[in-house]
Design a protein around this motif. Structure first.
Motif, PDB file in Angstrom:
ATOM      1  N   PHE A 343       0.834  -1.207   0.000  1.00 14.29           N
ATOM      2  CA  PHE A 343       0.000   0.000   0.000  1.00 14.29           C
ATOM      3  C   PHE A 343       0.869   1.259   0.000  1.00 14.29           C
ATOM      4  O   PHE A 343       0.548   2.242  -0.683  1.00 14.29           O
ATOM      5  CB  PHE A 343      -0.923  -0.002   1.211  1.00 14.29           C
ATOM      6  N   GLU A 344       1.954   1.201   0.781  1.00 12.01           N
ATOM      7  CA  GLU A 344       2.858   2.356   0.784  1.00 12.01           C
ATOM      8  C   GLU A 344       3.478   2.557  -0.590  1.00 12.01           C
ATOM      9  O   GLU A 344       3.618   3.689  -1.073  1.00 12.01           O
ATOM     10  CB  GLU A 344       3.948   2.146   1.829  1.00 12.01           C
ATOM     11  N   GLU A 345       3.837   1.447  -1.228  1.00  9.28           N
ATOM     12  CA  GLU A 345       4.426   1.550  -2.571  1.00  9.28           C
ATOM     13  C   GLU A 345       3.403   2.086  -3.572  1.00  9.28           C
ATOM     14  O   GLU A 345       3.729   2.908  -4.434  1.00  9.28           O
ATOM     15  CB  GLU A 345       4.925   0.172  -3.009  1.00  9.28           C
ATOM     16  N   GLN A 346       2.143   1.587  -3.434  1.00 12.90           N
ATOM     17  CA  GLN A 346       1.102   2.077  -4.336  1.00 12.90           C
ATOM     18  C   GLN A 346       0.855   3.571  -4.138  1.00 12.90           C
ATOM     19  O   GLN A 346       0.634   4.314  -5.100  1.00 12.90           O
ATOM     20  CB  GLN A 346      -0.192   1.287  -4.106  1.00 12.90           C
ATOM     21  N   ALA A 347       0.883   3.980  -2.873  1.00 14.21           N
ATOM     22  CA  ALA A 347       0.711   5.406  -2.613  1.00 14.21           C
ATOM     23  C   ALA A 347       1.845   6.210  -3.243  1.00 14.21           C
ATOM     24  O   ALA A 347       1.617   7.277  -3.829  1.00 14.21           O
ATOM     25  CB  ALA A 347       0.653   5.656  -1.104  1.00 14.21           C
ATOM     26  N   SER A 348       3.073   5.680  -3.113  1.00 21.94           N
ATOM     27  CA  SER A 348       4.207   6.353  -3.736  1.00 21.94           C
ATOM     28  C   SER A 348       4.060   6.379  -5.253  1.00 21.94           C
ATOM     29  O   SER A 348       4.367   7.388  -5.905  1.00 21.94           O
ATOM     30  CB  SER A 348       5.500   5.632  -3.339  1.00 21.94           C
ATOM     31  N   ILE A 349       3.562   5.233  -5.811  1.00 19.51           N
ATOM     32  CA  ILE A 349       3.364   5.188  -7.274  1.00 19.51           C
ATOM     33  C   ILE A 349       2.311   6.202  -7.698  1.00 19.51           C
ATOM     34  O   ILE A 349       2.473   6.907  -8.704  1.00 19.51           O
ATOM     35  CB  ILE A 349       2.967   3.758  -7.694  1.00 19.51           C
ATOM     36  N   ARG A 350       1.209   6.278  -6.934  1.00 15.47           N
ATOM     37  CA  ARG A 350       0.161   7.244  -7.297  1.00 15.47           C
ATOM     38  C   ARG A 350       0.687   8.676  -7.249  1.00 15.47           C
ATOM     39  O   ARG A 350       0.381   9.492  -8.132  1.00 15.47           O
ATOM     40  CB  ARG A 350      -1.035   7.085  -6.353  1.00 15.47           C
ATOM     41  N   ASN A 351       1.476   8.979  -6.221  1.00 16.20           N
ATOM     42  CA  ASN A 351       2.057  10.323  -6.154  1.00 16.20           C
ATOM     43  C   ASN A 351       2.975  10.577  -7.345  1.00 16.20           C
ATOM     44  O   ASN A 351       2.960  11.661  -7.947  1.00 16.20           O
ATOM     45  CB  ASN A 351       2.829  10.496  -4.849  1.00 16.20           C
ATOM     46  N   SER A 352       3.781   9.572  -7.664  1.00 11.74           N
ATOM     47  CA  SER A 352       4.691   9.722  -8.808  1.00 11.74           C
ATOM     48  C   SER A 352       3.910   9.857 -10.106  1.00 11.74           C
ATOM     49  O   SER A 352       4.254  10.648 -10.988  1.00 11.74           O
ATOM     50  CB  SER A 352       5.636   8.511  -8.885  1.00 11.74           C
ATOM     51  N   LEU A 353       2.833   9.022 -10.226  1.00 12.77           N
ATOM     52  CA  LEU A 353       2.000   9.112 -11.438  1.00 12.77           C
ATOM     53  C   LEU A 353       1.384  10.499 -11.571  1.00 12.77           C
ATOM     54  O   LEU A 353       1.340  11.072 -12.674  1.00 12.77           O
ATOM     55  CB  LEU A 353       0.902   8.054 -11.383  1.00 12.77           C
ATOM     56  N   THR A 354       0.903  11.000 -10.437  1.00 13.20           N
ATOM     57  CA  THR A 354       0.279  12.331 -10.487  1.00 13.20           C
ATOM     58  C   THR A 354       1.277  13.391 -10.951  1.00 13.20           C
ATOM     59  O   THR A 354       0.978  14.220 -11.832  1.00 13.20           O
ATOM     60  CB  THR A 354      -0.276  12.700  -9.107  1.00 13.20           C
ATOM     61  N   ARG A 355       2.475  13.349 -10.352  1.00 13.59           N
ATOM     62  CA  ARG A 355       3.495  14.330 -10.763  1.00 13.59           C
ATOM     63  C   ARG A 355       3.898  14.136 -12.228  1.00 13.59           C
ATOM     64  O   ARG A 355       4.050  15.107 -12.974  1.00 13.59           O
ATOM     65  CB  ARG A 355       4.721  14.200  -9.852  1.00 13.59           C
TER      66      ARG A 355
END
Length: 561
Positions: A343-355
């Motif tokens: 979940f932490e990795e997915q959150a990091s991925i979502r943040n990266s995707l957003t940026r």
């Protein structure tokens, strides 16, 4: 609440830190408690068994002494009677024994006998007496050899049976153990038992037995004189069994020795001589002034008791279940930890995707605005503007599709070129040649290459090698270094390229937008034989969108293992 959460987190950390040691430690702890419980149970069972053996030994010893005391009482009564008689005829002795009316307390004895003192001068008289009692069958034996002052032969033995007649005439004083008991009885004036002997009436058998002697004295002017002995012979086995009729031995084994120390002779036993693995209790019993040893034993079971076995099975079952439960909790904790990390990795991925999407959208919109501005300046009418804009937007869309398939990771050079030249690939009027190694491009560089190829292909389909049959288009690429790839576009076999021409949209797009995005100059040559274009494209590190691709690869590796 916070304390509960803290304790739970601390427990979870221990489970995560020692995933194998924790279940094993719980199993060992429960197993140790089980073993201690079994030890306590077995110790209590042993103490209980010891108390039972002691109680049984005391009861059997008391029964043996009661049997001996009953026999001694009859002998005392007989001695008192015989001491008053000058002569003891056979009929009188027989009547005396019959009138005793021996009851069950006298069981185990062979009967009651009389042995008179016979001096050397009285031998003939004695043998004459035997001849009257048992004609032709008895005489004094063994003969006196002068080593003893007198003999004490068996004179009468009641009941009068064939077995008892074997002992008539036997000089009991000639045998050391019998003589020792006689001397002791004379000195103490008390019934005295011998140690283990073989009764004379046993014949060839060697079954152990013993005798109880009671001295008979007669009073005279010079004091009392030894007249003889009234006695009872006993078969040791029968004597023991008669005592056990009073106190049943139950499951216990009983052994009787003729000495109270450890070196006595075995008189009787209720089981074999194999005493290994037996728990034994000993008691001293006094049989007619003679201390003997009684040993009471019970089989020492090499296994454990039923309660201990049940405790062992239950303890191992509980230990196994707890170990399994802790193991399941450990696995659950590991799964929870993995899920949390995911979940932490997915959150990091979502943040990266957003940026990254924000960056990509801005770049794409900037490219679109540039394309619109250049198209508008070069278009003669609205329809021409719309057509040019539509094709270029579609080129961006095709490259976007490739990037989407790779999760906006790296895209092969060949894939970008194939996507833009797809409308011309099936046309047999011209030839396409695409050659080069596998080279992966970053998303922005792939978009720029797609735009450039689209413009070159559009120009070739209108004016160049793709506009007439027999035309040939070659696109070759090669690595100049690890960080740079060279792509060469070359048209041949098409209409001659006009040398006097106006500068068009495609030239501006390639030399301005594409060159700016690639950060390398574009070499565009309008040779009369055909257009030639050389692009230098950097090979950059994949963008953050590769996080998703890396996770897929890791999952695939896990499935394979």
């Amino acid at each position: 609440m916070q304390q509960k959460v803290s304790r739970r987190s601390r427990t979870k950390r221990w489970l995560m830190r020692y995933p194998r040691a924790m279940p094993l430690g719980i199993f060992v702890l429960i197993a140790a408690i089980t073993i201690l419980s079994i030890f306590a149970i077995e110790r209590g069972e042993h103490e209980r068994q010891t108390a039972q053996i002691n109680a049984r030994a005391t009861a059997i010893a008391s029964a043996l002494e009661r049997r001996a005391n009953a026999s001694s009482a009859y002998l005392r009564a007989g001695a008192a009677l015989l001491s008053t008689m000058d002569e003891i005829p056979a009929d009188d002795f027989r009547r005396f024994v019959s009138e005793l009316r021996l009851d069950a307390d006298y069981r185990g004895a062979e009967g009651i006998g009389w042995a008179k003192v016979v001096r050397p001068s009285e031998i003939e008289e004695f043998e004459a007496l035997l001849a009257e009692e048992a004609p032709g069958e008895a005489q004094l034996y063994p003969p006196m050899d002068g080593s003893q002052p007198f003999s004490v032969p068996v004179t009468y033995l009641q009941p009068d049976t064939e077995r008892n007649r074997r002992a008539l005439g036997y000089d009991m004083y000639s045998e050391a153990q019998r003589r020792e008991a006689m001397v002791e009885a004379e000195a103490t004036s008390r019934p005295t038992a011998t140690d283990a002997i073989v009764l004379q009436q046993e014949g060839e058998e060697d079954a152990p037995g013993f005798l109880i002697y009671m001295p008979v004295f007669e009073a005279g002017a010079g004091g009392r004189t030894l007249k003889g002995y009234i006695y009872s012979p006993f078969n040791a086995g029968d004597f023991l069994q008669s005592a056990l009729e009073l106190e049943d031995a139950g499951n216990y084994g009983v052994r009787l020795y003729d000495s109270d120390d450890g070196e006595g002779t075995l008189l009787a036993t209720t089981f074999g001589t194999d005493t290994d693995n037996r728990d034994t209790t000993t008691k001293t019993v006094t049989i007619a002034n003679n201390p003997w040893r009684l040993a009471v034993s019970i089989n020492d079971n090499p296994g454990i008791s039923g309660l201990s076995m049940a405790t062992l099975i239950f303890g191992l079952l509980v230990a196994s279940l707890l170990m399994l439960l802790v193991r399941m909790l450990t696995q659950q904790a590991q799964e929870d930890e993995s899920a949390l990390a995911w979940f932490e990795e997915q959150a990091s991925i979502r943040n990266s995707l957003t940026r990254e999407l924000n960056h990509r959208v801005k770049n794409t919109l900037a490219n679109v605005l540039s394309i619109i501005a250049l198209t508008r300046r070069r278009a003669d009418d609205v329809e021409d503007f719309a057509t040019g804009l539509d094709g270029r937007i579609r080129a961006l869309s095709a490259t976007h599709d490739l990037l989407t398939q790779s999760d906006w990771g790296s895209t092969p050079v060949k894939a970008v070129i194939d996507a833009e030249l797809l409308p011309y690939a099936q046309d047999e009027d011209h030839a396409l040649e695409l050659l080069g190694p596998d080279v992966e491009l970053a998303p922005n560089d792939a978009l720029s290459l797609g735009l450039a190829v689209h413009e070159l292909a559009t120009n070739a389909s209108k004016y160049g090698a793709l506009s007439q049959p027999g035309g040939k288009l070659s696109v070759h690429w090669r690595l100049l270094s690890q960080d740079l790839v060279r792509v060469e576009w070359l048209e041949r076999g098409g209409p001659p390229v006009k040398q006097e021409r106006t500068r068009g949209f495609g030239t501006d797009l390639i030399e301005r937008i594409v060159a700016h995005e690639l950060r390398h100059p574009v070499e565009l040559d309008f040779d009369p034989e055909g257009v030639r274009c050389v692009l230098l494209i950097p090979v950059r590190r994949p963008s953050e969108f590769m996080i998703r691709a890396n996770r897929k690869a890791a999952a695939a590796d896990t499935d394979d293992s």
